[in-house]
Write a protein that holds these residues in place. Structure first.
Motif, PDB file in Angstrom:
ATOM      1  N   MET A 264       0.844  -1.196   0.000  1.00  0.00           N
ATOM      2  CA  MET A 264       0.000   0.000   0.000  1.00  0.00           C
ATOM      3  C   MET A 264       0.877   1.243   0.000  1.00  0.00           C
ATOM      4  O   MET A 264       1.953   1.276   0.610  1.00  0.00           O
ATOM      5  CB  MET A 264      -0.898   0.020   1.236  1.00  0.00           C
ATOM      6  N   VAL A 265       0.415   2.280  -0.704  1.00  0.00           N
ATOM      7  CA  VAL A 265       1.059   3.578  -0.628  1.00  0.00           C
ATOM      8  C   VAL A 265       0.230   4.452   0.312  1.00  0.00           C
ATOM      9  O   VAL A 265      -0.993   4.516   0.197  1.00  0.00           O
ATOM     10  CB  VAL A 265       1.181   4.240  -2.022  1.00  0.00           C
ATOM     11  N   CYS A 266       0.895   5.072   1.269  1.00  0.00           N
ATOM     12  CA  CYS A 266       0.200   5.816   2.319  1.00  0.00           C
ATOM     13  C   CYS A 266       0.518   7.307   2.211  1.00  0.00           C
ATOM     14  O   CYS A 266       1.673   7.697   1.999  1.00  0.00           O
ATOM     15  CB  CYS A 266       0.613   5.307   3.699  1.00  0.00           C
ATOM     16  N   MET A 267      -0.523   8.121   2.382  1.00  0.00           N
ATOM     17  CA  MET A 267      -0.362   9.569   2.401  1.00  0.00           C
ATOM     18  C   MET A 267      -0.979  10.102   3.685  1.00  0.00           C
ATOM     19  O   MET A 267      -2.134   9.795   3.995  1.00  0.00           O
ATOM     20  CB  MET A 267      -1.045  10.214   1.200  1.00  0.00           C
ATOM     21  N   SER A 268      -0.216  10.894   4.445  1.00  0.00           N
ATOM     22  CA  SER A 268      -0.689  11.463   5.704  1.00  0.00           C
ATOM     23  C   SER A 268      -0.744  12.974   5.607  1.00  0.00           C
ATOM     24  O   SER A 268       0.194  13.609   5.102  1.00  0.00           O
ATOM     25  CB  SER A 268       0.234  11.052   6.856  1.00  0.00           C
ATOM     26  N   ILE A 269      -1.876  13.542   6.062  1.00  0.00           N
ATOM     27  CA  ILE A 269      -2.031  15.005   6.156  1.00  0.00           C
ATOM     28  C   ILE A 269      -2.177  15.330   7.634  1.00  0.00           C
ATOM     29  O   ILE A 269      -3.194  15.007   8.246  1.00  0.00           O
ATOM     30  CB  ILE A 269      -3.262  15.500   5.366  1.00  0.00           C
ATOM     31  N   GLU A 270      -1.166  15.970   8.208  1.00  0.00           N
ATOM     32  CA  GLU A 270      -1.152  16.256   9.641  1.00  0.00           C
ATOM     33  C   GLU A 270      -1.179  17.763   9.862  1.00  0.00           C
ATOM     34  O   GLU A 270      -0.383  18.495   9.264  1.00  0.00           O
ATOM     35  CB  GLU A 270       0.085  15.646  10.288  1.00  0.00           C
ATOM     36  N   ASP A 271      -2.115  18.216  10.699  1.00  0.00           N
ATOM     37  CA  ASP A 271      -2.220  19.653  10.974  1.00  0.00           C
ATOM     38  C   ASP A 271      -2.148  19.896  12.471  1.00  0.00           C
ATOM     39  O   ASP A 271      -2.191  18.969  13.282  1.00  0.00           O
ATOM     40  CB  ASP A 271      -3.526  20.213  10.396  1.00  0.00           C
ATOM     41  N   THR A 272      -2.057  21.159  12.821  1.00  0.00           N
ATOM     42  CA  THR A 272      -2.015  21.567  14.234  1.00  0.00           C
ATOM     43  C   THR A 272      -3.270  22.367  14.569  1.00  0.00           C
ATOM     44  O   THR A 272      -3.211  23.342  15.315  1.00  0.00           O
ATOM     45  CB  THR A 272      -0.756  22.400  14.515  1.00  0.00           C
ATOM     46  N   GLY A 273      -4.385  21.940  14.011  1.00  0.00           N
ATOM     47  CA  GLY A 273      -5.651  22.659  14.183  1.00  0.00           C
ATOM     48  C   GLY A 273      -6.360  22.331  15.487  1.00  0.00           C
ATOM     49  O   GLY A 273      -5.750  21.871  16.464  1.00  0.00           O
ATOM     50  N   ILE A 274      -7.681  22.516  15.469  1.00  0.00           N
ATOM     51  CA  ILE A 274      -8.462  22.386  16.710  1.00  0.00           C
ATOM     52  C   ILE A 274      -8.689  20.932  17.106  1.00  0.00           C
ATOM     53  O   ILE A 274      -9.107  20.650  18.218  1.00  0.00           O
ATOM     54  CB  ILE A 274      -9.822  23.099  16.557  1.00  0.00           C
ATOM     55  N   GLY A 275      -8.432  19.980  16.199  1.00  0.00           N
ATOM     56  CA  GLY A 275      -8.600  18.569  16.527  1.00  0.00           C
ATOM     57  C   GLY A 275     -10.059  18.147  16.603  1.00  0.00           C
ATOM     58  O   GLY A 275     -10.978  18.929  16.339  1.00  0.00           O
ATOM     59  N   VAL A 276     -10.251  16.919  16.968  1.00  0.00           N
ATOM     60  CA  VAL A 276     -11.594  16.336  17.072  1.00  0.00           C
ATOM     61  C   VAL A 276     -11.761  15.763  18.480  1.00  0.00           C
ATOM     62  O   VAL A 276     -10.850  15.121  19.007  1.00  0.00           O
ATOM     63  CB  VAL A 276     -11.805  15.214  16.026  1.00  0.00           C
ATOM     64  N   THR A 277     -12.903  16.017  19.077  1.00  0.00           N
ATOM     65  CA  THR A 277     -13.155  15.509  20.425  1.00  0.00           C
ATOM     66  C   THR A 277     -13.349  13.992  20.392  1.00  0.00           C
ATOM     67  O   THR A 277     -13.696  13.416  19.353  1.00  0.00           O
ATOM     68  CB  THR A 277     -14.397  16.163  21.042  1.00  0.00           C
TER      69      THR A 277
ATOM     70  N   GLU B 129      -7.834  16.775  20.775  1.00  0.00           N
ATOM     71  CA  GLU B 129      -8.487  18.073  20.827  1.00  0.00           C
ATOM     72  C   GLU B 129      -7.492  19.181  21.156  1.00  0.00           C
ATOM     73  O   GLU B 129      -6.674  19.057  22.067  1.00  0.00           O
ATOM     74  CB  GLU B 129      -9.611  18.048  21.854  1.00  0.00           C
ATOM     75  N   ASN B 130      -7.574  20.274  20.350  1.00  0.00           N
ATOM     76  CA  ASN B 130      -6.725  21.478  20.505  1.00  0.00           C
ATOM     77  C   ASN B 130      -5.252  21.227  20.207  1.00  0.00           C
ATOM     78  O   ASN B 130      -4.412  22.105  20.454  1.00  0.00           O
ATOM     79  CB  ASN B 130      -6.863  22.072  21.910  1.00  0.00           C
ATOM     80  N   LYS B 131      -4.925  20.048  19.644  1.00  0.00           N
ATOM     81  CA  LYS B 131      -3.531  19.783  19.301  1.00  0.00           C
ATOM     82  C   LYS B 131      -3.348  19.428  17.830  1.00  0.00           C
ATOM     83  O   LYS B 131      -2.268  19.634  17.278  1.00  0.00           O
ATOM     84  CB  LYS B 131      -2.980  18.646  20.163  1.00  0.00           C
ATOM     85  N   GLY B 132      -4.364  18.910  17.199  1.00  0.00           N
ATOM     86  CA  GLY B 132      -4.231  18.633  15.782  1.00  0.00           C
ATOM     87  C   GLY B 132      -4.831  17.295  15.375  1.00  0.00           C
ATOM     88  O   GLY B 132      -5.273  16.505  16.211  1.00  0.00           O
ATOM     89  N   THR B 133      -4.820  17.083  14.047  1.00  0.00           N
ATOM     90  CA  THR B 133      -5.419  15.880  13.470  1.00  0.00           C
ATOM     91  C   THR B 133      -4.508  15.349  12.374  1.00  0.00           C
ATOM     92  O   THR B 133      -3.835  16.125  11.676  1.00  0.00           O
ATOM     93  CB  THR B 133      -6.806  16.191  12.875  1.00  0.00           C
ATOM     94  N   ARG B 134      -4.508  14.014  12.220  1.00  0.00           N
ATOM     95  CA  ARG B 134      -3.752  13.408  11.122  1.00  0.00           C
ATOM     96  C   ARG B 134      -4.640  12.396  10.410  1.00  0.00           C
ATOM     97  O   ARG B 134      -5.113  11.431  11.005  1.00  0.00           O
ATOM     98  CB  ARG B 134      -2.495  12.715  11.634  1.00  0.00           C
ATOM     99  N   PHE B 135      -4.880  12.649   9.117  1.00  0.00           N
ATOM    100  CA  PHE B 135      -5.593  11.712   8.260  1.00  0.00           C
ATOM    101  C   PHE B 135      -4.572  10.924   7.449  1.00  0.00           C
ATOM    102  O   PHE B 135      -3.604  11.502   6.925  1.00  0.00           O
ATOM    103  CB  PHE B 135      -6.540  12.456   7.311  1.00  0.00           C
ATOM    104  N   THR B 136      -4.791   9.614   7.333  1.00  0.00           N
ATOM    105  CA  THR B 136      -3.904   8.754   6.547  1.00  0.00           C
ATOM    106  C   THR B 136      -4.731   7.995   5.524  1.00  0.00           C
ATOM    107  O   THR B 136      -5.682   7.297   5.881  1.00  0.00           O
ATOM    108  CB  THR B 136      -3.146   7.762   7.444  1.00  0.00           C
ATOM    109  N   ILE B 137      -4.358   8.154   4.256  1.00  0.00           N
ATOM    110  CA  ILE B 137      -5.018   7.450   3.158  1.00  0.00           C
ATOM    111  C   ILE B 137      -4.098   6.330   2.688  1.00  0.00           C
ATOM    112  O   ILE B 137      -2.914   6.563   2.434  1.00  0.00           O
ATOM    113  CB  ILE B 137      -5.320   8.401   1.985  1.00  0.00           C
ATOM    114  N   LYS B 138      -4.654   5.114   2.571  1.00  0.00           N
ATOM    115  CA  LYS B 138      -3.870   3.978   2.082  1.00  0.00           C
ATOM    116  C   LYS B 138      -4.530   3.426   0.822  1.00  0.00           C
ATOM    117  O   LYS B 138      -5.686   3.032   0.846  1.00  0.00           O
ATOM    118  CB  LYS B 138      -3.801   2.879   3.150  1.00  0.00           C
ATOM    119  N   LEU B 139      -3.749   3.437  -0.280  1.00  0.00           N
ATOM    120  CA  LEU B 139      -4.247   2.938  -1.565  1.00  0.00           C
ATOM    121  C   LEU B 139      -3.321   1.836  -2.077  1.00  0.00           C
ATOM    122  O   LEU B 139      -2.108   1.880  -1.836  1.00  0.00           O
ATOM    123  CB  LEU B 139      -4.314   4.072  -2.590  1.00  0.00           C
TER     124      LEU B 139
END
Length: 477
Positions: A388-401, A449-459
């Motif tokens: 699998m090839v993986c792509m991660s988008i990581e931010d320092t936004g508001i996050g998810v509860t 929460e309040n630290k960020g989120t990381r989405f990882t796509i695997k194709l």
């Protein structure tokens, strides 16, 4: 229709009855066989004694002339046998007849009493001729020993056999009673929780989604069933809440542009606002926004119904990411967000995907990252994980509860009230997940929460062949 408990109890009772009857049958056969062996041994031992005494008498007398005097001595040793002496030609010399023996037996035991316990074949008169050999004379004649098999057993023997049979019957009845009691207990253990779970399912079907069955079971399968039912109830409860929230959010999304249109049109009709280009432009923008939301809903419906046609082709993963990256570079510069990509590990890696679908996935994920990141950084990285090839988008936004995490891929879900200030229809991530799934891929999310989120796509690492089949692609540098 018969309940499961009654069917299970009837089945156990039938099995128990059959087992008890089969056991009693074999026990009875065994006892009968042993009694027959016992009778045979008695006959053989008695015959040996009689023949031995006759041999001794002949040795002493040298003939059978005075043997009659010994008759009572011999027969009283057996009591229930008729004895006849035959010469070497099997001519009767003297002896007791069948009728005489029958009279003696009747005097000892009532034939009617014997008839209650023994079959007819046990009352048939039987005899055997045993050769008599004297040491000094050789073969001197034959001893004909006759008997009624039924008379060989003493009264105590017959009573004992009768007691054994009665014991077998009573043991079988007691065992059957115990089996019925145990069967009732076992069926209760199995069926009570199942009935309770069935009642829970009925409550769920009636819309009582907060119903739960909390009593644990020691039986693994029933406990799994209870857990699955409670999990289903929880999901139904959550989906019902989501449905209510969806209706509320959708109503809010539709009401806002309609309210603006209505207010502005009423003001124009009343002459408060002039009908000029600026006012018409405001109305036009609201109509466009309203139409855009409906278009997104149509797109989501097509994706969820798998009606979206995917035109797959061999694509360079890095090229697609860089193309979308260039679109958001200006946004990052304007908002002073550190925006970085690191695609070294996937240089010249190809995937078999739909270009527009892949671009829509990236656009939605990048847009979400910028939407919820007011300051800080957004980093996009890629790597290879197995096939699998993986792509991660990581931010320092508001996050998810933690409460919102299970629902972020649900349609129209907008999270808690604090997130409502951010524009959006709540269908972007739903479309992303559906498109990734159509590409046989996976999407994962990690957030604090309040630290960020990381989405990882695997194709899947794939390439397009002439036969339009999907094959694993070896990584090439």
């Amino acid at each position: 229709m018969i309940s499961m408990r009654k069917q299970l109890f009837a089945l156990l009772l039938c099995v128990g009855t059959f087992t008890i009857l089969l056991t009693a049958f074999f026990v009875n056969i065994t006892i009968d066989r042993e009694f027959k062996v016992y009778i045979k041994d008695n006959i053989e031992k008695t015959s040996e004694i009689i023949v031995r005494q006759l041999q001794e008498i002949y040795e002493q007398e040298g003939s059978w002339e005075n043997t009659i005097e010994e008759e009572f001595l011999i027969t009283t040793q057996s009591g229930k046998f008729s004895l006849s002496i035959l010469d070497t030609d099997k001519t009767l010399i003297w002896g007791k007849t069948k009728e005489q023996l029958a009279e003696e037996v009747e005097g000892l035991q009532s034939p009617s009493y014997l008839a209650r316990f023994l079959p007819d074949k046990e009352k048939v008169y039987t005899f055997q001729d045993i050769p008599i050999h004297a040491k000094s004379y050789g073969l001197v004649g034959y001893a004909r020993i006759g008997y009624f098999p039924s008379s060989i057993l003493s009264t105590s023997d017959i009573v004992f056999q009768s007691c054994i049979n009665r014991s077998i019957i009573w043991s079988g009845l007691i065992a059957l009673l115990c089996f019925a009691s145990i069967g009732a207990y076992i069926t209760g253990v199995f069926t009570k929780p199942i009935y309770a779970i069935a009642r829970t399912s009925v409550d769920l079907a009636e819309g009582k989604y907060r119903t739960r069955y909390t009593k644990k079971s020691e039986i693994k399968e029933i406990e799994n069933l209870r857990h699955s039912m409670n999990y289903l109830a929880q999901k139904l409860d959550e989906q019902d809440s989501l449905r209510r929230k969806l209706i509320s959010d959708l109503s809010h999304e539709i009401r806002t542009p309609l309210h603006i249109l209505q207010s502005n049109l009423e003001a124009m009709i009343d002459g408060i606002y002039p009908i000029d280009e600026d006012q018409m432009q405001v109305l036009y923008q609201e109509v466009v926004r309203f139409g855009s939301m409906l278009n997104n809903l149509d797109k989501l419906k097509n994706v969820e119904d798998c009606t979206t046609d995917l035109h797959r082709q061999e694509l360079y993963m890095n090229s697609c990411i860089k193309e979308v990256y260039n679109v958001f570079k200006i946004v990052a510069r304007e908002r002073q967000i550190h925006f970085k990509i690191d695609l070294k590990e996937t240089d010249r890696v190809t995937i078999f995907a739909d270009y527009n679908a892949l671009k829509q996935i990236l656009m939605n994920l990048f847009s979400n990252a910028f939407k919820f990141t007011e300051s800080g950084s957004i980093v996009v990285t890629t790597h290879i994980e197995g096939k699998m090839v993986c792509m991660s988008i990581e931010d320092t936004g508001i996050g998810v509860t933690t409460e919102d995490m299970p629902y972020i891929f649900e349609r129209m879900y907008r999270g808690d009230k604090s997130r409502e200030k951010y524009e959006g229809s709540g269908i972007g991530l739903t479309m992303v997940k559906k498109l990734v799934t159509l590409h046989e891929g996976k999407i994962e999310v990690e957030s604090e929460e309040n630290k960020g989120t990381r989405f990882t796509i695997k194709l899947p690492l794939m390439h397009y062949t002439k036969s339009k089949t999907l094959k694993s692609l070896s990584l090439k540098a």
